[in-house]
Design a protein around this motif. Structure first.
Motif: not given
Length: 147
Positions: A2, A97, A100, A8, A104
């Motif tokens: 993760t 996003r 993601w 990032s 998460q």
């Protein structure tokens, strides 16, 4: 694996440094830099560290250790992924996003299963899964979608 937005960012920063390094093959070593040059390079990081809460500082350290633990191949893949993200159009970036964020939020066991499934898919299958909503929303595709 993760990754947070800050991880990032670190990957993006490392990728930028790699590009600069590739464009300047005769770049000097760190030891050859003057103290003033070293200070100029370190100052933004020092300022960000000083402004950070203790929790943020711990995250910075964790991310730096994580990056240092990656193999050169893993770093190369991370940089390539970051570059693909940068080149995506704004709508794609918003969708990625969101996928993601949902990924998460999955429980660890589901995240691990989704990661293993992702790694087993072809690029076309991965694209189809993301377009369908990604892990936690849509099941992975069973076959390669038509081209």
């Amino acid at each position: 694996m993760t990754r947070t937005l800050a991880q990032s960012f670190l990957i993006l920063a490392a990728g930028t440094a790699a590009v600069a390094s590739a464009q300047a093959p005769a770049a000097r070593s760190w030891e050859s830099l003057s103290e003033a040059d070293r200070a100029a390079l370190i100052e933004p990081t020092r300022e960000r560290w000083e402004r950070a809460t203790p929790e943020q500082q711990q995250r910075y350290l964790d991310r730096a250790r994580f990056w240092a633990s990656l193999t050169p191949e893993q770093k190369r893949l991370a940089r390539a992924g970051a570059e693909r993200f940068r080149q995506a159009d704004p709508e794609q970036r918003v969708r990625l996003r969101e996928v993601w964020r949902r990924f998460q939020s999955l429980p660890p066991a589901e995240r691990d299963a989704a990661r293993r499934t992702w790694e087993s898919l072809s690029p076309a299958q991965r694209r189809a899964w993301l377009e369908a909503g990604g892990p936690g929303v849509a099941p992975p595709p069973a076959n390669d979608p038509p081209r």
